[in-house]
Design a protein around this motif. Structure first.
Motif, PDB file in Angstrom:
ATOM      1  N   ALA A  24      -7.653 -10.594  40.753  1.00 56.25           N
ATOM      2  CA  ALA A  24      -8.151  -9.925  42.636  1.00 56.25           C
ATOM      3  C   ALA A  24      -7.832 -11.176  43.683  1.00 56.25           C
ATOM      4  O   ALA A  24      -7.815 -11.182  44.738  1.00 56.25           O
ATOM      5  CB  ALA A  24      -9.179  -9.266  42.322  1.00 56.25           C
ATOM      6  N   LYS A  25      -8.307 -12.024  42.531  1.00 60.64           N
ATOM      7  CA  LYS A  25      -7.962 -13.920  43.573  1.00 60.64           C
ATOM      8  C   LYS A  25      -6.953 -13.649  44.092  1.00 60.64           C
ATOM      9  O   LYS A  25      -6.225 -13.324  44.308  1.00 60.64           O
ATOM     10  CB  LYS A  25      -8.389 -15.259  42.293  1.00 60.64           C
ATOM     11  N   ARG A  27      -6.327 -12.086  46.885  1.00 59.18           N
ATOM     12  CA  ARG A  27      -5.844 -11.102  47.951  1.00 59.18           C
ATOM     13  C   ARG A  27      -7.148 -11.348  48.940  1.00 59.18           C
ATOM     14  O   ARG A  27      -7.693 -11.966  49.787  1.00 59.18           O
ATOM     15  CB  ARG A  27      -6.081 -10.052  47.022  1.00 59.18           C
ATOM     16  N   ALA A  28      -6.514 -10.110  49.799  1.00 62.56           N
ATOM     17  CA  ALA A  28      -7.366 -10.001  51.336  1.00 62.56           C
ATOM     18  C   ALA A  28      -8.636  -9.535  50.933  1.00 62.56           C
ATOM     19  O   ALA A  28      -8.857  -8.911  50.069  1.00 62.56           O
ATOM     20  CB  ALA A  28      -6.792  -9.197  51.997  1.00 62.56           C
ATOM     21  N   GLU A  31      -9.461  -5.419  50.527  1.00 60.02           N
ATOM     22  CA  GLU A  31      -7.883  -5.562  48.463  1.00 60.02           C
ATOM     23  C   GLU A  31      -8.600  -5.828  48.323  1.00 60.02           C
ATOM     24  O   GLU A  31      -9.262  -5.448  46.317  1.00 60.02           O
ATOM     25  CB  GLU A  31      -6.383  -6.216  48.126  1.00 60.02           C
ATOM     26  N   GLN A  32     -10.013  -7.189  47.767  1.00 65.45           N
ATOM     27  CA  GLN A  32     -10.936  -7.880  46.961  1.00 65.45           C
ATOM     28  C   GLN A  32     -11.899  -6.594  46.391  1.00 65.45           C
ATOM     29  O   GLN A  32     -12.552  -5.799  45.398  1.00 65.45           O
ATOM     30  CB  GLN A  32     -11.797  -8.754  47.241  1.00 65.45           C
TER      31      GLN A  32
END
Length: 142
Positions: A24-25, A27-28, A31-32
């Motif tokens: 996830a890191k 990302r917006a 999105e997270q």
């Protein structure tokens, strides 16, 4: 569960949480929120799977369904108000793991290894999200 096994499952939980964070890191924020929100709901849904597989009572299926709804609400709150609600959901999930499945009556259908692994998985994700939430908040104030 033996002491070594417990440590091993705690390590697996750390590694699993780390892998989710790595995925996830960068990302917006929205999105997270989706990634971590869906993952939180999956963590709760897995207990329904165990309840079905191991023949838990309908009462337990209801309890586990309520858990999915509770943790799903943290996801919905995060979509509207920010990542810190997911951080709170992940922080509270180990209480579900420990109180209901390690120490409570849910241990008759939920494997001990899963509940133990969830503790560190959940906490590492919660810490990341609390830190990330503070970073997003700070970035918005600049």
């Amino acid at each position: 569960m033996e002491h070594f096994d417990t440590i091993l499952w705690l390590i697996f939980g750390l590694a699993g949480g780390g892998l989710l964070i790595k995925f996830a890191k960068g990302r917006a924020e929205q999105e997270q929120i989706n990634i971590f929100g869906i993952a939180l709901m999956i963590a709760a849904l897995i207990y329904i799977g165990f309840a079905v597989i191991y023949g838990a009572s309908s009462t337990w299926l209801i309890i586990e369904t309520v858990g999915v709804l509770v943790y799903g609400s943290f996801y919905l709150l995060a979509k509207r108000f920010g990542l810190h609600f997911l951080a709170l959901g992940w922080l509270l999930h180990p209480l579900w793991d420990v109180c209901l499945h390690l120490l409570g009556a849910g241990g008759h259908f939920a494997p001990e290894w899963y509940a133990v692994m969830c503790i560190t998985f959940d906490l590492v994700v919660a810490v990341y999200l609390f830190r990330k939430s503070a970073l997003f908040k700070g970035a918005g104030q600049s």
